[in-house]
Design a protein around this motif. Structure first.
Motif, PDB file in Angstrom:
ATOM      1  N   GLU A 101      11.282  -3.196 -34.012  1.00 50.32           N
ATOM      2  CA  GLU A 101      12.264  -2.287 -33.430  1.00 50.32           C
ATOM      3  C   GLU A 101      13.651  -2.931 -33.433  1.00 50.32           C
ATOM      4  OE1 GLU A 101      11.704   0.785 -32.568  1.00 50.32           O
ATOM      5  OE2 GLU A 101       9.539   0.688 -32.970  1.00 50.32           O
ATOM      6  N   ARG A 102      14.655  -2.115 -33.642  1.00 50.81           N
ATOM      7  CA  ARG A 102      16.026  -2.626 -33.711  1.00 50.81           C
ATOM      8  C   ARG A 102      16.553  -2.977 -32.320  1.00 50.81           C
ATOM      9  NH1 ARG A 102      21.252  -0.852 -33.215  1.00 50.81           N
ATOM     10  NH2 ARG A 102      22.777  -1.696 -34.713  1.00 50.81           N
ATOM     11  N   LEU A 103      17.083  -4.179 -32.176  1.00 55.69           N
ATOM     12  CA  LEU A 103      17.673  -4.628 -30.919  1.00 55.69           C
ATOM     13  C   LEU A 103      19.195  -4.566 -30.937  1.00 55.69           C
ATOM     14  CD1 LEU A 103      15.488  -7.790 -30.198  1.00 55.69           C
ATOM     15  CD2 LEU A 103      15.255  -5.505 -29.202  1.00 55.69           C
ATOM     16  N   GLY A 104      19.767  -4.750 -32.100  1.00 60.26           N
ATOM     17  CA  GLY A 104      21.226  -4.786 -32.230  1.00 60.26           C
ATOM     18  C   GLY A 104      21.569  -5.206 -33.641  1.00 60.26           C
ATOM     19  N   LEU A 105      22.733  -5.821 -33.790  1.00 62.51           N
ATOM     20  CA  LEU A 105      23.133  -6.306 -35.104  1.00 62.51           C
ATOM     21  C   LEU A 105      23.884  -7.625 -34.975  1.00 62.51           C
ATOM     22  CD1 LEU A 105      26.404  -5.498 -35.336  1.00 62.51           C
ATOM     23  CD2 LEU A 105      25.446  -3.242 -35.680  1.00 62.51           C
TER      24      LEU A 105
END
Length: 258
Positions: A101-105
């Motif tokens: 899952e994407r947390l940020g960049l």
């Protein structure tokens, strides 16, 4: 003029490049990096807003930096923006947790100017271009895998990373949590104190006293009264009565009330 021990990439890119010939080569626009070993090789500057060409500088060409400019020695390699966009980079790559899952960049990184070694990356939850957005520190040992535009980790969430600086919203959340903790502690202390008062009352129970006739005698207000004082008072009253006239009015000579 020397180089600092470590520097933030965004700080480097905010400086204009000036060569040893005194020419201004414009501000920095992007890094030139080698992601597999987490190393910065150089950076790119834009000499003019009207030209499509870009100047590429090796990191070992830098000689010093001040508040506005970075000084370099030698000539740059000239390239164009389309070619440079093909260079591998971890900037703006999505940071994924252990479940994918994407947390940020990845928004920024800190490196050593003399060697180019990247010490750690800075992660942003939202768009890093927004001023005051929060940053979390991601060290290179927390990275499990990396691909173009994607960095995989074993993190459960951004809270597993140390917070470098917080946004206004994040700061309000932290202060609110601190205030709630303080109020909770104050409530616990007040409850403990109240329980202590109820268990060990500071007051003493009133002593029930049984009255005796001897006690009443001790409190008699007529005790010790002199009978001679009563006789003298009666004689003085009788003397005043004899001095008054038959019509009930005194002559006023010895009357103390006139």
């Amino acid at each position: 003029m020397n180089l600092p021990d470590q520097i933030l990439l965004s700080d480097l890119l905010h400086h204009r490049v000036r060569c040893d010939q005194g020419l201004d080569h414009g501000p920095g626009v992007m890094p030139w990096m080698h992601p597999p070993v987490h190393r910065l090789l150089g950076w790119v500057s834009r000499p003019s807003a009207l030209r499509v060409s870009r100047d590429v500088w090796r990191l070992d060409q830098s000689r010093g930096i001040n508040e506005q400019e970075v000084f370099v020695k030698g000539e740059p390699a000239v390239s164009d923006q389309i070619t440079l966009e093909r260079l591998p980079t971890l900037l703006d790559a999505d940071l994924l947790d252990r479940d994918g899952e994407r947390l940020g960049l990845v928004a920024d990184f800190v490196f050593i100017p003399t060697t180019g070694k990247i010490l750690h990356y800075l992660v942003s939850r939202s768009d890093p271009r927004l001023p005051g957005s929060s940053r979390w520190r991601l060290t290179t040992d927390r990275i499990v895998d990396q691909q173009p535009g994607m960095v995989s980790t074993a993190l459960r969430g951004l809270d597993d990373l140390p917070l470098v600086h917080s946004s206004v919203r994040q700061g309000l959340i932290k202060r609110s949590r601190h205030w709630r903790d303080q109020l909770h502690k104050m409530g616990d202390r007040a409850s403990d104190r109240l329980e202590g008062w109820l268990e060990d009352p500071p007051w003493e129970e009133p002593v029930q006293r049984s009255w005796k006739s001897s006690d009443m005698a001790e409190m008699d207000p007529l005790e010790g009264w002199d009978d001679q004082q009563t006789d003298n008072f009666s004689q003085s009253t009788e003397e005043l009565r004899r001095r008054r006239r038959p019509d009930g009015r005194g002559d006023g000579q010895d009357d103390p009330w006139v």
